[in-house]
Motif scaffolding. Structure first.
Motif, PDB file in Angstrom:
ATOM      1  N   GLU A 153       2.859   3.484   1.078  1.00 58.49           N
ATOM      2  CA  GLU A 153       3.315   3.105  -0.258  1.00 58.49           C
ATOM      3  C   GLU A 153       2.624   1.833  -0.729  1.00 58.49           C
ATOM      4  OE1 GLU A 153       7.567   3.575  -1.418  1.00 58.49           O
ATOM      5  OE2 GLU A 153       7.874   3.757   0.746  1.00 58.49           O
ATOM      6  N   VAL A 154       2.404   1.754  -2.035  1.00 59.35           N
ATOM      7  CA  VAL A 154       1.905   0.536  -2.663  1.00 59.35           C
ATOM      8  C   VAL A 154       2.755   0.285  -3.906  1.00 59.35           C
ATOM      9  CG1 VAL A 154      -0.038  -0.650  -3.732  1.00 59.35           C
ATOM     10  CG2 VAL A 154      -0.456   0.970  -1.863  1.00 59.35           C
ATOM     11  N   LYS A 155       3.418  -0.877  -3.965  1.00 62.57           N
ATOM     12  CA  LYS A 155       4.227  -1.262  -5.117  1.00 62.57           C
ATOM     13  C   LYS A 155       3.610  -2.495  -5.756  1.00 62.57           C
ATOM     14  CE  LYS A 155       8.516   0.282  -2.884  1.00 62.57           C
ATOM     15  NZ  LYS A 155       9.846  -0.142  -2.388  1.00 62.57           N
ATOM     16  N   VAL A 156       3.672  -2.557  -7.073  1.00 57.63           N
ATOM     17  CA  VAL A 156       3.061  -3.658  -7.804  1.00 57.63           C
ATOM     18  C   VAL A 156       4.040  -4.228  -8.818  1.00 57.63           C
ATOM     19  CG1 VAL A 156       1.114  -4.391  -9.234  1.00 57.63           C
ATOM     20  CG2 VAL A 156       0.814  -2.514  -7.591  1.00 57.63           C
ATOM     21  N   TRP A 157       4.204  -5.541  -8.794  1.00 56.40           N
ATOM     22  CA  TRP A 157       4.972  -6.255  -9.810  1.00 56.40           C
ATOM     23  C   TRP A 157       4.035  -7.189 -10.547  1.00 56.40           C
ATOM     24  CZ3 TRP A 157       6.862  -4.930  -5.099  1.00 56.40           C
ATOM     25  CH2 TRP A 157       8.139  -4.377  -5.014  1.00 56.40           C
ATOM     26  N   LEU A 158       4.204  -7.303 -11.861  1.00 52.15           N
ATOM     27  CA  LEU A 158       3.460  -8.261 -12.652  1.00 52.15           C
ATOM     28  C   LEU A 158       4.458  -9.119 -13.404  1.00 52.15           C
ATOM     29  CD1 LEU A 158       0.653  -9.221 -13.584  1.00 52.15           C
ATOM     30  CD2 LEU A 158       0.888  -7.682 -15.543  1.00 52.15           C
ATOM     31  N   ASN A 159       4.418 -10.425 -13.134  1.00 52.12           N
ATOM     32  CA  ASN A 159       5.359 -11.357 -13.753  1.00 52.12           C
ATOM     33  C   ASN A 159       6.793 -10.871 -13.572  1.00 52.12           C
ATOM     34  OD1 ASN A 159       3.216 -13.059 -14.622  1.00 52.12           O
ATOM     35  ND2 ASN A 159       2.843 -11.657 -16.335  1.00 52.12           N
ATOM     36  N   GLU A 160       7.088 -10.440 -12.329  1.00 54.66           N
ATOM     37  CA  GLU A 160       8.421 -10.016 -11.871  1.00 54.66           C
ATOM     38  C   GLU A 160       8.864  -8.657 -12.424  1.00 54.66           C
ATOM     39  OE1 GLU A 160       9.761 -11.631  -9.417  1.00 54.66           O
ATOM     40  OE2 GLU A 160       8.118 -13.062  -9.549  1.00 54.66           O
ATOM     41  N   VAL A 161       7.988  -7.935 -13.093  1.00 51.93           N
ATOM     42  CA  VAL A 161       8.316  -6.606 -13.597  1.00 51.93           C
ATOM     43  C   VAL A 161       7.600  -5.566 -12.738  1.00 51.93           C
ATOM     44  CG1 VAL A 161       8.164  -5.030 -15.561  1.00 51.93           C
ATOM     45  CG2 VAL A 161       8.603  -7.467 -15.947  1.00 51.93           C
ATOM     46  N   LEU A 162       8.344  -4.557 -12.255  1.00 46.84           N
ATOM     47  CA  LEU A 162       7.735  -3.480 -11.485  1.00 46.84           C
ATOM     48  C   LEU A 162       6.841  -2.663 -12.413  1.00 46.84           C
ATOM     49  CD1 LEU A 162       7.681  -1.926  -8.715  1.00 46.84           C
ATOM     50  CD2 LEU A 162       9.423  -0.433  -9.714  1.00 46.84           C
ATOM     51  N   VAL A 163       5.528  -2.650 -12.135  1.00 48.80           N
ATOM     52  CA  VAL A 163       4.598  -1.968 -13.028  1.00 48.80           C
ATOM     53  C   VAL A 163       3.931  -0.749 -12.393  1.00 48.80           C
ATOM     54  CG1 VAL A 163       4.130  -3.993 -14.446  1.00 48.80           C
ATOM     55  CG2 VAL A 163       2.724  -3.565 -12.410  1.00 48.80           C
ATOM     56  N   ASN A 164       4.065  -0.578 -11.068  1.00 49.88           N
ATOM     57  CA  ASN A 164       3.532   0.623 -10.447  1.00 49.88           C
ATOM     58  C   ASN A 164       4.135   0.805  -9.060  1.00 49.88           C
ATOM     59  OD1 ASN A 164       1.994   2.977 -10.533  1.00 49.88           O
ATOM     60  ND2 ASN A 164       0.174   1.899 -11.255  1.00 49.88           N
ATOM     61  N   HIS A 165       4.242   2.055  -8.652  1.00 48.77           N
ATOM     62  CA  HIS A 165       4.745   2.406  -7.319  1.00 48.77           C
ATOM     63  C   HIS A 165       4.080   3.703  -6.902  1.00 48.77           C
ATOM     64  CE1 HIS A 165       8.412   3.600  -4.593  1.00 48.77           C
ATOM     65  NE2 HIS A 165       7.273   3.474  -3.917  1.00 48.77           N
ATOM     66  N   GLY A 166       3.173   3.596  -5.944  1.00 46.90           N
ATOM     67  CA  GLY A 166       2.475   4.765  -5.440  1.00 46.90           C
ATOM     68  C   GLY A 166       2.917   5.105  -4.032  1.00 46.90           C
ATOM     69  N   PHE A 167       2.729   6.347  -3.647  1.00 49.54           N
ATOM     70  CA  PHE A 167       3.117   6.812  -2.320  1.00 49.54           C
ATOM     71  C   PHE A 167       2.088   7.835  -1.842  1.00 49.54           C
ATOM     72  CE2 PHE A 167       5.231   9.205  -5.636  1.00 49.54           C
ATOM     73  CZ  PHE A 167       4.928  10.531  -5.321  1.00 49.54           C
ATOM     74  N   GLY A 168       2.140   8.157  -0.561  1.00 46.24           N
ATOM     75  CA  GLY A 168       1.203   9.134  -0.016  1.00 46.24           C
ATOM     76  C   GLY A 168      -0.234   8.653  -0.023  1.00 46.24           C
ATOM     77  N   ALA A 169      -0.434   7.344   0.090  1.00 45.47           N
ATOM     78  CA  ALA A 169      -1.799   6.806   0.093  1.00 45.47           C
ATOM     79  C   ALA A 169      -2.578   7.349   1.284  1.00 45.47           C
ATOM     80  CB  ALA A 169      -1.767   5.280   0.138  1.00 45.47           C
ATOM     81  N   THR A 170      -3.854   7.600   1.064  1.00 40.45           N
ATOM     82  CA  THR A 170      -4.696   8.153   2.127  1.00 40.45           C
ATOM     83  C   THR A 170      -5.193   7.083   3.088  1.00 40.45           C
ATOM     84  OG1 THR A 170      -6.594   8.045   0.637  1.00 40.45           O
ATOM     85  CG2 THR A 170      -5.422  10.142   0.779  1.00 40.45           C
ATOM     86  N   ALA A 171      -4.882   5.828   2.811  1.00 35.45           N
ATOM     87  CA  ALA A 171      -5.175   4.732   3.737  1.00 35.45           C
ATOM     88  C   ALA A 171      -3.945   3.843   3.816  1.00 35.45           C
ATOM     89  CB  ALA A 171      -6.380   3.923   3.276  1.00 35.45           C
ATOM     90  N   THR A 172      -3.704   3.261   4.963  1.00 36.59           N
ATOM     91  CA  THR A 172      -2.535   2.388   5.139  1.00 36.59           C
ATOM     92  C   THR A 172      -2.911   1.002   5.655  1.00 36.59           C
ATOM     93  OG1 THR A 172      -2.154   3.256   7.379  1.00 36.59           O
ATOM     94  CG2 THR A 172      -0.994   4.343   5.560  1.00 36.59           C
ATOM     95  N   LYS A 173      -4.186   0.755   5.825  1.00 29.61           N
ATOM     96  CA  LYS A 173      -4.629  -0.577   6.236  1.00 29.61           C
ATOM     97  C   LYS A 173      -6.078  -0.767   5.823  1.00 29.61           C
ATOM     98  CE  LYS A 173      -6.009   0.845  10.914  1.00 29.61           C
ATOM     99  NZ  LYS A 173      -5.801   0.598  12.365  1.00 29.61           N
ATOM    100  N   GLY A 174      -6.519  -2.001   5.840  1.00 33.09           N
ATOM    101  CA  GLY A 174      -7.895  -2.294   5.481  1.00 33.09           C
ATOM    102  C   GLY A 174      -8.054  -3.734   5.045  1.00 33.09           C
ATOM    103  N   GLN A 175      -9.213  -4.047   4.548  1.00 32.49           N
ATOM    104  CA  GLN A 175      -9.469  -5.385   4.030  1.00 32.49           C
ATOM    105  C   GLN A 175      -8.919  -5.510   2.612  1.00 32.49           C
ATOM    106  OE1 GLN A 175     -13.475  -4.294   5.088  1.00 32.49           O
ATOM    107  NE2 GLN A 175     -13.838  -6.339   5.929  1.00 32.49           N
TER     108      GLN A 175
END
Length: 233
Positions: free
Chosen positions: A186-208
């Protein structure tokens, strides 16, 4: 419709935390305010012209992406299951930039972008996902990504997944606060304390982690990473 989706995702986030995915450790700044220790620059233009200036500099204690020549500033370390807090602003004209998570193979797209999932910072589009030879899903995919037959993760495909909200960015010149949480797939994103995106089923779970130089000058005053650990059962 966007408001309904946001309420659903907030509820899901709360349930996720209660089920044991939110324990966190002490955070560490990925930027020391003095130099680029812990990072390396990947700018194709420097291959052809070693005398060209790097687009990533330190100025008055800030990490600055000058925007040109195009390329990426990439962490030396690989990270997994973390919260990344970034405070940034466009120093002059608004433009394009992004934070790349789960980055791996360099120059995998257009001989420029590392294999990754981009969290967009482009002015008026902050919070979008861009799939860069990796993929991720969101609710209402066809509405937010376009016709399914056009989806893809390479050149010429529909790689953009639009964010959930408009109007969450601060006025030009003011500091924006972006929080990105990567946990398992999962990847969740907040901008200025507002939830602006939430993805799941990512094909990668680690990296740079990478910051972009993509045409616009952007200042960063905070790049803080906090590991997230599962709560033991």
């Amino acid at each position: 419709m966007k408001n309904c989706i946001i309420l659903l995702l907030v509820a899901t986030s709360l349930l996720t935390c209660k089920s044991g995915t939110g324990s966190k450790s002490a955070g560490q700044s990925l930027f020391n305010g003095k130099d680029l220790s812990g990072w390396h620059v990947d700018v194709p233009e420097l291959d052809k012209n070693p005398q060209a200036l790097s687009p990533f500099i330190i100025r008055n204690g800030l990490l600055v992406s000058m925007g040109n020549p195009n390329g990426h500033l990439i962490t030396d370390a690989i990270h997994q299951n973390y919260r990344l807090e970034v405070e940034y602003r466009f120093a002059g004209k608004p433009g394009n930039c992004g934070v790349l998570v789960h980055a791996s193979t360099p120059r995998a797209l257009y001989s420029m972008f590392p294999k990754s999932i981009e969290v967009q910072m482009m002015h008026q589009n902050a919070g979008d996902f861009w799939c860069i030879v990796e993929d991720i899903s969101v609710p209402e995919m066809e509405k937010r990504r376009g016709p399914k037959e056009k989806w893809g993760i390479t050149e010429g495909k529909e790689r953009r997944i639009v964010n959930l909200t408009d109007g969450t960015e601060k006025p030009l010149g003011e500091w924006n606060s972006m929080r990105i949480e990567c946990f398992d797939a999962e990847v969740k994103v907040w901008l200025n304390e507002v939830l602006v995106n939430h993805g799941f089923g990512a094909t990668a779970t680690k990296g740079q982690i990478a910051l972009q130089a993509e045409g616009a000058e952007v200042e960063f005053r905070k790049v803080m990473l906090t590991p997230i650990k599962k709560i033991s059962e």
